[in-house]
Scaffold this motif. Sequence first.
Motif, short mmCIF file in Angstrom:
data_model
loop_
_atom_site.label_atom_id
_atom_site.label_comp_id
_atom_site.label_asym_id
_atom_site.label_seq_id
_atom_site.Cartn_x
_atom_site.Cartn_y
_atom_site.Cartn_z
N LEU A 35 26.76 48.91 47.34
CA LEU A 35 27.28 48.07 46.66
C LEU A 35 28.67 48.52 46.33
O LEU A 35 29.62 48.06 46.06
CB LEU A 35 26.38 47.86 45.37
CG LEU A 35 26.76 46.75 44.39
CD1 LEU A 35 27.08 45.28 44.95
CD2 LEU A 35 26.20 46.98 43.02
N ILE A 36 28.58 49.96 46.03
CA ILE A 36 29.67 50.47 45.59
C ILE A 36 31.07 50.61 46.91
O ILE A 36 32.01 50.14 46.51
CB ILE A 36 29.63 52.06 45.31
CG1 ILE A 36 28.74 52.34 44.09
CG2 ILE A 36 31.02 52.86 45.10
CD1 ILE A 36 28.25 53.59 43.79
N ALA A 37 30.29 50.69 48.09
CA ALA A 37 31.32 50.36 49.16
C ALA A 37 31.68 49.21 49.28
O ALA A 37 33.01 49.04 49.57
CB ALA A 37 30.52 51.04 50.35
N VAL A 38 31.04 48.02 48.90
CA VAL A 38 31.70 46.75 49.05
C VAL A 38 32.82 46.81 47.95
O VAL A 38 33.89 46.06 48.04
CB VAL A 38 30.45 45.72 48.65
CG1 VAL A 38 30.97 44.55 48.34
CG2 VAL A 38 29.30 45.65 50.15
N PHE A 39 32.48 46.88 46.66
CA PHE A 39 33.34 46.83 45.47
C PHE A 39 34.52 47.76 45.61
O PHE A 39 35.50 47.15 44.81
CB PHE A 39 32.47 46.89 44.32
CG PHE A 39 31.84 45.50 43.79
CD1 PHE A 39 32.87 44.46 43.13
CD2 PHE A 39 30.63 45.14 44.15
CE1 PHE A 39 32.21 43.36 42.86
CE2 PHE A 39 30.31 43.78 43.96
CZ PHE A 39 30.90 42.89 43.17
N THR A 40 34.49 48.94 46.15
CA THR A 40 35.79 49.57 46.33
C THR A 40 36.52 49.32 47.66
O THR A 40 37.58 49.77 47.86
CB THR A 40 35.15 50.96 46.29
OG1 THR A 40 34.36 51.40 47.50
CG2 THR A 40 34.59 51.38 44.91
N ALA A 51 37.89 47.31 43.68
CA ALA A 51 39.10 46.98 44.42
C ALA A 51 39.49 45.50 43.83
O ALA A 51 39.00 44.79 43.19
CB ALA A 51 39.00 47.04 45.93
N GLU A 52 40.98 45.30 44.36
CA GLU A 52 41.45 44.09 43.87
C GLU A 52 40.93 42.92 44.75
O GLU A 52 40.43 43.07 45.64
CB GLU A 52 43.10 44.03 44.38
CG GLU A 52 43.88 44.72 43.35
CD GLU A 52 43.76 44.50 42.10
OE1 GLU A 52 44.15 43.34 41.56
OE2 GLU A 52 44.18 45.61 41.06
N GLY A 53 40.61 41.73 43.92
CA GLY A 53 40.01 40.64 44.32
C GLY A 53 40.51 39.43 43.68
O GLY A 53 41.50 39.52 42.97
N ILE A 54 39.58 38.41 43.61
CA ILE A 54 39.84 37.53 42.43
C ILE A 54 39.44 37.80 41.15
O ILE A 54 38.50 38.37 41.05
CB ILE A 54 39.19 36.00 43.10
CG1 ILE A 54 39.77 35.54 44.48
CG2 ILE A 54 39.19 34.95 42.19
CD1 ILE A 54 38.86 34.64 45.05
N THR A 55 40.19 37.35 40.31
CA THR A 55 39.96 37.90 39.00
C THR A 55 39.70 36.75 37.85
O THR A 55 40.76 35.87 37.74
CB THR A 55 40.85 38.97 38.19
OG1 THR A 55 40.87 40.05 39.00
CG2 THR A 55 40.27 39.24 36.84
N GLU A 56 38.71 36.23 37.05
CA GLU A 56 38.60 35.12 36.29
C GLU A 56 38.13 35.65 35.10
O GLU A 56 37.31 36.40 35.01
CB GLU A 56 37.50 34.27 37.00
CG GLU A 56 38.24 33.54 38.24
CD GLU A 56 39.37 32.70 38.02
OE1 GLU A 56 39.37 32.35 36.87
OE2 GLU A 56 39.78 32.53 38.95
#
Length: 317
Positions: free
Chosen positions: A156-161, A203-208
């Motif tokens: 999960l950390i690898a996905v979100f970073t 990491a950067e992605g869509i932010t809502e």
Amino acid sequence: MKTKKLLLMMVLTLMIAIIAACGNAEEGGTDTGTDTGGTDTEETTDEGGDDAAAGDAEGSLVLSGSSAIQPLMAAGAEEFMMENPNADIQVQAGGSGQGLSQVADGSVDIGNSDVFAEEKEEIPAEDLVDHRIAVVGMGPAAHPEVGIEDISTEDLIAVFTGEVTNWSELGGADQEITLVNRPDSSGTRATFVNYALDGAEPAEGITEDSSNTVKQIISETPGAIGYLAFSYYTDDTVLPLNLDGVEQTDDNVTSGEFPVWAYMHSYTNGEPEGLAKTFLDYMMSEDVQQVIVPELGYIPSTDMQVERDAEGNQTDL
């Protein structure tokens, strides 16, 4: 002569009976007005819940803050206003940071947050009073077709970073991963970062700003993953991923097995008074805690077998 005496005796007897009856009636009236009526009125005034039940509450309140707690506060406000037609309660979202800032500067009456005020450096936490309305579990939520149902904390950390960018790297679908985040001010984001990502920044992605929008984007975007409170799992449009083999359930939160959870705080600037106190008392009533809270996917604070402090330390109760 005897007849006149007899009539006089009868009249006197009747008058005595009438006087006695009047005396008893006065005593009964005194008991009812002083002992019973006065006590009942005093108790109703002291107890906010009684005022609400009687429909006596009036005035207006504005609440803002965490979108994770918004459905609960909105449902409570709706029921409260049905019982109290002269009360008007507006529940706004915007994130925990906004709720805390606005209640601190007096622009709203109640600031809702799923983080402790002490966790926000710019917030004068010493001025605020914490009311823990409920507990909410949160976890990773993905598009239903990502191809996996369980994820480890490491993955999960690898996905979100951004280290892992395709679900096929985790044994899932050959689909690019799209990250959906909440802004830095979000309490949901802070809770997820602290207890699901071990402090690693996404990491950067869509932010809502809104969890409702996050859910919609995840459901409509193949390969998307974000994070949501359990209360948003109302249908199968998003997939709650098990974390390290542990399901996202209330029981796993209350026992301490699932680590990603937070208190639903309602903060007031000083001790609440008037309508604010009455409404918060109502939110802590048995009707709300044992009916509305679980119906909307939240957990009553009294069900918890563990507790957590502002530093993140979790201990058994």
